[in-house]
Design a protein around this motif. Structure first.
Motif, PDB file in Angstrom:
ATOM      1  N   TYR A   1     -15.631  -2.006 -24.593  1.00 40.42           N
ATOM      2  CA  TYR A   1     -15.878  -3.312 -23.977  1.00 40.42           C
ATOM      3  C   TYR A   1     -15.574  -3.281 -22.490  1.00 40.42           C
ATOM      4  N   THR A   2     -16.306  -4.102 -21.747  1.00 38.08           N
ATOM      5  CA  THR A   2     -16.078  -4.262 -20.307  1.00 38.08           C
ATOM      6  C   THR A   2     -14.982  -5.304 -20.079  1.00 38.08           C
ATOM      7  N   ASP A   3     -14.499  -5.365 -18.860  1.00 43.05           N
ATOM      8  CA  ASP A   3     -13.536  -6.412 -18.500  1.00 43.05           C
ATOM      9  C   ASP A   3     -14.102  -7.786 -18.814  1.00 43.05           C
ATOM     10  N   LYS A   4     -15.346  -8.020 -18.454  1.00 43.14           N
ATOM     11  CA  LYS A   4     -15.982  -9.331 -18.657  1.00 43.14           C
ATOM     12  C   LYS A   4     -16.069  -9.677 -20.139  1.00 43.14           C
ATOM     13  N   GLU A   5     -16.403  -8.707 -20.984  1.00 46.63           N
ATOM     14  CA  GLU A   5     -16.490  -8.982 -22.421  1.00 46.63           C
ATOM     15  C   GLU A   5     -15.123  -9.338 -22.999  1.00 46.63           C
ATOM     16  N   VAL A   6     -14.087  -8.666 -22.544  1.00 49.47           N
ATOM     17  CA  VAL A   6     -12.735  -8.981 -23.017  1.00 49.47           C
ATOM     18  C   VAL A   6     -12.312 -10.359 -22.507  1.00 49.47           C
ATOM     19  N   VAL A   7     -12.602 -10.641 -21.259  1.00 46.67           N
ATOM     20  CA  VAL A   7     -12.269 -11.949 -20.688  1.00 46.67           C
ATOM     21  C   VAL A   7     -13.020 -13.055 -21.427  1.00 46.67           C
ATOM     22  N   ASP A   8     -14.299 -12.863 -21.688  1.00 49.93           N
ATOM     23  CA  ASP A   8     -15.071 -13.879 -22.418  1.00 49.93           C
ATOM     24  C   ASP A   8     -14.480 -14.144 -23.805  1.00 49.93           C
ATOM     25  N   ALA A   9     -14.133 -13.083 -24.513  1.00 51.02           N
ATOM     26  CA  ALA A   9     -13.555 -13.246 -25.853  1.00 51.02           C
ATOM     27  C   ALA A   9     -12.184 -13.906 -25.774  1.00 51.02           C
ATOM     28  N   THR A  10     -11.415 -13.565 -24.747  1.00 56.72           N
ATOM     29  CA  THR A  10     -10.099 -14.190 -24.576  1.00 56.72           C
ATOM     30  C   THR A  10     -10.245 -15.679 -24.300  1.00 56.72           C
ATOM     31  N   ILE A  11     -11.203 -16.034 -23.476  1.00 58.93           N
ATOM     32  CA  ILE A  11     -11.478 -17.458 -23.236  1.00 58.93           C
ATOM     33  C   ILE A  11     -11.785 -18.143 -24.569  1.00 58.93           C
TER      34      ILE A  11
ATOM     35  N   ARG B   1      -7.289 -25.856 -29.007  1.00 55.18           N
ATOM     36  CA  ARG B   1      -8.094 -26.994 -29.425  1.00 55.18           C
ATOM     37  C   ARG B   1      -7.293 -27.840 -30.420  1.00 55.18           C
ATOM     38  N   GLY B   2      -6.973 -29.055 -30.026  1.00 54.05           N
ATOM     39  CA  GLY B   2      -6.251 -29.981 -30.894  1.00 54.05           C
ATOM     40  C   GLY B   2      -4.761 -29.696 -31.021  1.00 54.05           C
ATOM     41  N   LEU B   3      -4.254 -28.681 -30.325  1.00 51.71           N
ATOM     42  CA  LEU B   3      -2.824 -28.360 -30.389  1.00 51.71           C
ATOM     43  C   LEU B   3      -2.089 -29.171 -29.334  1.00 51.71           C
ATOM     44  N   ASN B   4      -1.124 -29.951 -29.762  1.00 45.38           N
ATOM     45  CA  ASN B   4      -0.362 -30.795 -28.850  1.00 45.38           C
ATOM     46  C   ASN B   4       0.855 -30.010 -28.370  1.00 45.38           C
ATOM     47  N   THR B   5       0.780 -29.481 -27.156  1.00 43.88           N
ATOM     48  CA  THR B   5       1.876 -28.685 -26.615  1.00 43.88           C
ATOM     49  C   THR B   5       1.946 -28.834 -25.105  1.00 43.88           C
ATOM     50  N   ASN B   6       3.138 -28.677 -24.586  1.00 46.15           N
ATOM     51  CA  ASN B   6       3.340 -28.699 -23.139  1.00 46.15           C
ATOM     52  C   ASN B   6       3.756 -27.332 -22.614  1.00 46.15           C
ATOM     53  N   ILE B   7       3.736 -26.327 -23.451  1.00 49.65           N
ATOM     54  CA  ILE B   7       4.193 -25.003 -23.021  1.00 49.65           C
ATOM     55  C   ILE B   7       3.232 -24.416 -21.986  1.00 49.65           C
ATOM     56  N   THR B   8       3.781 -23.750 -21.007  1.00 49.57           N
ATOM     57  CA  THR B   8       2.986 -23.073 -19.986  1.00 49.57           C
ATOM     58  C   THR B   8       2.586 -21.702 -20.521  1.00 49.57           C
ATOM     59  N   ILE B   9       1.324 -21.364 -20.367  1.00 50.75           N
ATOM     60  CA  ILE B   9       0.853 -20.051 -20.801  1.00 50.75           C
ATOM     61  C   ILE B   9       0.669 -19.170 -19.570  1.00 50.75           C
ATOM     62  N   LEU B  10       1.259 -18.005 -19.617  1.00 50.16           N
ATOM     63  CA  LEU B  10       1.074 -16.999 -18.571  1.00 50.16           C
ATOM     64  C   LEU B  10       0.159 -15.923 -19.135  1.00 50.16           C
ATOM     65  N   PHE B  11      -0.847 -15.561 -18.388  1.00 49.99           N
ATOM     66  CA  PHE B  11      -1.780 -14.528 -18.832  1.00 49.99           C
ATOM     67  C   PHE B  11      -1.407 -13.217 -18.171  1.00 49.99           C
ATOM     68  N   GLU B  12      -1.072 -12.238 -18.999  1.00 50.88           N
ATOM     69  CA  GLU B  12      -0.623 -10.947 -18.482  1.00 50.88           C
ATOM     70  C   GLU B  12      -1.796  -9.996 -18.320  1.00 50.88           C
ATOM     71  N   ASN B  13      -1.805  -9.359 -17.175  1.00 44.56           N
ATOM     72  CA  ASN B  13      -2.820  -8.342 -16.929  1.00 44.56           C
ATOM     73  C   ASN B  13      -2.281  -6.981 -17.361  1.00 44.56           C
ATOM     74  N   LEU B  14      -3.158  -6.160 -17.887  1.00 42.33           N
ATOM     75  CA  LEU B  14      -2.824  -4.794 -18.286  1.00 42.33           C
ATOM     76  C   LEU B  14      -3.853  -3.860 -17.680  1.00 42.33           C
ATOM     77  N   TRP B  15      -3.674  -2.591 -17.835  1.00 39.92           N
ATOM     78  CA  TRP B  15      -4.580  -1.608 -17.223  1.00 39.92           C
ATOM     79  C   TRP B  15      -5.782  -1.300 -18.085  1.00 39.92           C
TER      80      TRP B  15
ATOM     81  N   PRO C   1      -9.242  -2.560 -20.398  1.00 42.37           N
ATOM     82  CA  PRO C   1     -10.278  -3.567 -20.138  1.00 42.37           C
ATOM     83  C   PRO C   1      -9.784  -4.987 -20.438  1.00 42.37           C
ATOM     84  N   GLY C   2     -10.076  -5.864 -19.509  1.00 43.22           N
ATOM     85  CA  GLY C   2      -9.644  -7.255 -19.610  1.00 43.22           C
ATOM     86  C   GLY C   2      -9.331  -7.796 -18.237  1.00 43.22           C
ATOM     87  N   LEU C   3      -8.209  -8.424 -18.127  1.00 43.21           N
ATOM     88  CA  LEU C   3      -7.802  -9.066 -16.882  1.00 43.21           C
ATOM     89  C   LEU C   3      -6.923  -8.102 -16.083  1.00 43.21           C
TER      90      LEU C   3
END
Length: 189
Positions: free
Chosen positions: A136-146, A154-168, A170-172
């Motif tokens: 997979y390409t970076d874009k394909e991994v990013v699209d699937a992650t989205i 979706r429909g989850l009631n939460t106030n937690i902050t999500i941090l997205f971690e980058n790795l080496w 394919p992806g972000l």
């Protein structure tokens, strides 16, 4: 600034501290650390790491998940030998199991009063760690992650902050500013 160490209450982590929180605390103080970023939320034991030291959590990370998410049976069986292996890794044969597990971990993080939760944005098969011939390409991994992140929240009631971690893998990887912008603009959270 939070200075944290990634730690779990798994036996192999706690053996280093003789299963005693006082030793964990000495390590934190001796290394000028003020918090723990907990992983292994499903097996957390408060008597080993008190809640008040946990500032963040690492959500479960599936290094190889995209074939399963895309329901690509051929791809899945390049990594796994049997359906039993797949069930052992993911929990079920239905991709919804991933969404359910992430939702459960976010709820645990909230009960621990964690300020944030880390979600990894990458995908790599074991053999690709050695040959760098990624499926997979970076874009394909990013699209699937989205797609999966939007489904999780979706429909989850939460106030937690999500941090997205980058790795080496394919992806972000944070090497393409436009892809990062695209990712951020399409997350519905």
């Amino acid at each position: 600034m939070i200075k944290a160490i990634n730690l779990s209450t798994y036996q192999y982590d706690m053996d280093r501290y003789n299963n005693n929180y006082k030793n964990v605390n000495k390590f934190l103080e001796g290394n000028n650390l003020n918090a723990i970023e907990l992983f292994g939320l499903q097996l957390y034991r408060e008597e080993l790491i008190p809640k008040d030291k946990i500032k963040g959590v690492h959500l479960m990370h599936y290094p190889v998940w995209l074939d399963f998410w895309n329901e690509d049976e051929d791809g899945i069986f390049e990594e796994f030998n049997s359906k039993e292996d797949i069930i052992n890794y993911y929990g079920k044969l239905d991709k919804k199991v991933m969404v359910d597990k992430y939702r459960e971990e976010i709820k645990i993080a909230e009960k621990l009063n964690a300020e944030y939760a880390v979600f990894h944005v990458s995908n790599v098969r074991t053999k690709h760690c050695f040959n760098y011939e990624f499926t997979y390409t970076d874009k394909e991994v990013v699209d699937a992650t989205i797609e999966i992140v939007n489904e999780i929240f979706r429909g989850l009631n939460t106030n937690i902050t999500i941090l997205f971690e980058n790795l080496w893998w394919p992806g972000l990887k944070m090497t393409d500013p436009e892809l990062v912008r695209y990712f951020i603009e399409n997350i519905e959270y």
